[in-house]
Scaffold this motif. Structure first.
Motif, mmCIF file in Angstrom:
data_model
loop_
_atom_site.group_PDB
_atom_site.id
_atom_site.type_symbol
_atom_site.label_atom_id
_atom_site.label_comp_id
_atom_site.label_asym_id
_atom_site.label_seq_id
_atom_site.Cartn_x
_atom_site.Cartn_y
_atom_site.Cartn_z
ATOM 1 N N ALA A 191 0.890 -1.168 -0.069
ATOM 2 C CA ALA A 191 0.239 -0.011 -0.126
ATOM 3 C C ALA A 191 0.842 1.331 0.066
ATOM 4 O O ALA A 191 0.328 2.319 -0.626
ATOM 5 N N PHE A 192 2.125 1.207 0.503
ATOM 6 C CA PHE A 192 2.979 2.170 0.477
ATOM 7 C C PHE A 192 3.925 2.468 -0.484
ATOM 8 O O PHE A 192 4.744 3.295 -0.674
ATOM 9 N N LEU A 193 3.864 1.614 -1.464
ATOM 10 C CA LEU A 193 4.668 1.710 -2.831
ATOM 11 C C LEU A 193 4.169 2.725 -3.674
ATOM 12 O O LEU A 193 3.001 3.210 -3.637
ATOM 13 N N PRO A 194 5.116 3.350 -4.357
ATOM 14 C CA PRO A 194 4.750 4.482 -5.514
ATOM 15 C C PRO A 194 3.696 4.137 -6.407
ATOM 16 O O PRO A 194 3.665 2.886 -6.836
ATOM 17 N N ASN A 195 2.728 4.755 -6.679
ATOM 18 C CA ASN A 195 1.581 4.416 -7.645
ATOM 19 C C ASN A 195 0.774 3.241 -6.938
ATOM 20 O O ASN A 195 -0.066 2.883 -7.565
ATOM 21 N N ILE A 272 -1.741 -7.359 -1.969
ATOM 22 C CA ILE A 272 -0.349 -7.734 -2.207
ATOM 23 C C ILE A 272 0.230 -7.430 -3.416
ATOM 24 O O ILE A 272 1.291 -6.450 -3.878
ATOM 25 N N ILE A 273 -0.284 -8.100 -4.512
ATOM 26 C CA ILE A 273 0.158 -8.304 -5.933
ATOM 27 C C ILE A 273 -0.063 -7.176 -6.867
ATOM 28 O O ILE A 273 0.946 -6.743 -7.267
ATOM 29 N N ILE A 274 -1.197 -6.644 -6.852
ATOM 30 C CA ILE A 274 -1.666 -5.837 -7.771
ATOM 31 C C ILE A 274 -1.064 -4.424 -7.636
ATOM 32 O O ILE A 274 -0.616 -3.878 -8.574
ATOM 33 N N PRO A 275 -0.866 -3.664 -6.383
ATOM 34 C CA PRO A 275 -0.385 -2.427 -6.165
ATOM 35 C C PRO A 275 1.409 -2.563 -6.457
ATOM 36 O O PRO A 275 1.719 -1.725 -7.122
ATOM 37 N N VAL A 276 1.806 -3.932 -6.268
ATOM 38 C CA VAL A 276 3.135 -3.993 -6.977
ATOM 39 C C VAL A 276 3.285 -3.847 -8.369
ATOM 40 O O VAL A 276 4.156 -3.249 -8.804
ATOM 41 N N CYS A 277 2.498 -4.467 -9.059
ATOM 42 C CA CYS A 277 2.355 -4.424 -10.583
ATOM 43 C C CYS A 277 2.350 -3.073 -11.042
ATOM 44 O O CYS A 277 2.954 -2.464 -11.681
#
Length: 493
Positions: A191-195, A272-277
């Motif tokens: 959740a705290f990753l860019p974009n 977990i996975i989709i925000p990383v993408c």
């Protein structure tokens, strides 16, 4: 006669049963299928089918287990009316459990191997091409695949060897609680990753325009199939835990809790996975390569990525091992119920048997890669997966439903009486017609669509031959349900 083992607690039953349902399909397939079919809009359809399809079949499976106090080796024999042939259908469950473990133990080994590689820094400094090479090297090395599959088998049979309460329940409780904590930690990190906000919006805000681009019918069927297959129903891996369940609580409430937990894990996997993408410009619908190639590359370029990558694959390992442990218990119960074997003997024999039976799938990626049973580009694992996912799971589910609703089976009234013993949510009587006609029809559609998708691109002769084979199997199931024995209701044991 030796008293049937029982769970030490209600929480133990819920976590062990949920552990069986929660597998790699939840945390690997669900996020990328969601990505393909437009995010939140797909999730809404999935949830509808989960209630309409998965829940009633799960209730049937648990109720057969509790009503018979037996695994699938003797459950149908115990509940069927005298003179009927329903017990012959138990082989769907038994073969299905063995076939699933013939390749799932290997995949569980993959997860353990990746957790080890992330922890030891194997991916540090590698670009995407090199990460892809690591996966390819693993598959072409039969020694590596065999070693890690055996590690998964040893851990899982080790848990089963200590019995239900002291082994399976105790180990799975720890795994499941750790899995849930890991998911929360990984989701917060994502959740705290860019974009990440764009990914969360894609995941939570329905966009039926995206669904229309992929084809509404395709999305509906994908949601239906995912809801059906996500709960591991049809081959008795839920039934066995019903046989260990007391009658303090009604089955429906327990099944609802398991469905909710299974769904929570699937949805959290997407968080977990989709925000990383979205954070790293990866297509969320990129398919199976997302797990073994794309994500290790992303973790490699992420701050603290080695730690997060290790935690992610430990989490994936727990998801796989909880399913393996549950299915192993169904296999062990068959030998203990039918042959009167001790648990120790059943574990020893099946450890050797499962290890040997896992070899074809392992060797199918290397030594036996020339064997392509389902056409060019396929391998032995693909065939085993097709036999389980597109045949034995839907056919086994059909047997459970028909057995519970037909008068020449257990009978709906007997099924309902057993399902509604105890406190909690009642299974409604008004659902009878739905379970007699509509639910079996939906399962048949899923079953035939699986064959259509597999063979529609082949030659006409191959396609027609396999579709005829699929229809023949359906005739066998419906033949038993319609013509077997006297039309007389079975007794609740």
């Amino acid at each position: 006669m030796k008293e049937r083992e029982k769970f030490g607690s209600r929480l133990g039953f819920i976590l062990v049963s949920a552990g069986c349902a929660i597998g790699i399909g939840n945390v690997w397939k669900f996020p990328y299928i969601t990505g393909i079919y437009g995010g939140a809009a797909f999730i809404l359809m999935y949830l509808v089918f989960l209630v309409a399809l998965g829940l009633p079949i799960m209730v049937c499976e648990f109720t057969v287990g509790r009503g018979s106090r037996m695994g699938m080796g003797k459950a149908l024999d115990t509940l069927e009316p005298k003179g009927t042939k329903w017990h012959r259908m138990k082989w769907i469950s038994i073969f299905g459990s063995f076939l699933l473990m013939m390749f799932y133990t290997m995949v569980g080994g993959w997860m353990l191997k990746y957790a080890f590689m992330e922890a030891t820094g194997t991916f540090v400094g590698l670009d995407g091409k090199a990460v892809e090479g690591v996966f390819g090297d693993m598959l072409t090395n039969p020694g590596t695949l065999t070693f890690w599959a055996i590690v998964a088998i040893v851990i899982s049979f080790g848990a089963c060897g200590f019995g239900l309460e002291k082994g399976i329940e105790k180990v799975t409780k720890v795994m499941m609680i750790a899995l849930l904590l890991l998911m929360i930690a990984l989701a917060v990190n994502s959740a705290f990753l860019p974009n990440a906000a764009a990914g969360i919006k894609f995941y939570l805000v329905p966009d039926f325009g995206e669904v229309a681009k992929k084809g509404f019918g395709n999305a509906v069927f994908a949601a239906m199939s995912q809801a059906f297959f996500t709960l591991s129903i049809g081959i008795g891996s839920m039934e066995i835990f019903g046989s260990y369940l007391d009658r303090k609580k009604r089955i429906t409430g327990e099944a609802v809790n398991i469905v909710l937990l299974d769904t929570f894990v699937a949805l959290m996997a997407g968080f977990i996975i989709i925000p990383v993408c979205f954070a790293y410009g990866v297509e969320p619908g990129s398919g199976p390569s997302l797990l073994f190639i794309t994500l290790p590359t992303l973790f490699n370029n992420m701050a603290g990525g080695r730690i997060w990558g290790t935690l992610f694959f430990i989490f994936m390992s727990f998801a796989a091992l909880s399913t393996i442990i549950a299915v192993f218990e169904e296999i062990l119960a068959f030998f203990m119920d039918i042959g009167g074997w001790s648990r120790k003997k059943a574990v020893g024999v099946n450890f050797v048997l499962i290890t040997v039976l896992s070899l074809p799938a392992i060797l199918g990626f290397n030594v036996l890669s020339g064997i392509q049973p389902l056409g060019e580009g396929s391998n032995i694992m693909d065939m085993e997966d097709f036999l389980v996912s597109s045949n034995l799971l839907p056919l086994g589910s059909l047997v459970f439903v028909l057995f519970c609703v037909r008068k020449n089976g257990w009978g709906f009234e007997n099924f309902l009486k057993e399902a509604n013993k105890g406190e909690g949510i009642k299974f409604p009587h008004w659902i009878r017609l739905y379970m007699q006609y509509i639910l079996p029809l939906i399962v048949v559609i899923i079953y035939l669509k699986g064959y259509y998708d597999m063979f529609s691109g082949k030659s006409t002769a191959v396609f027609v031959s396999w579709m005829c084979f699929a229809v023949l199997l359906l005739f066998v199931i419906f033949g038993v349900s319609i013509f077997t024995g006297r039309k007389k209701t079975g007794k609740v044991k």
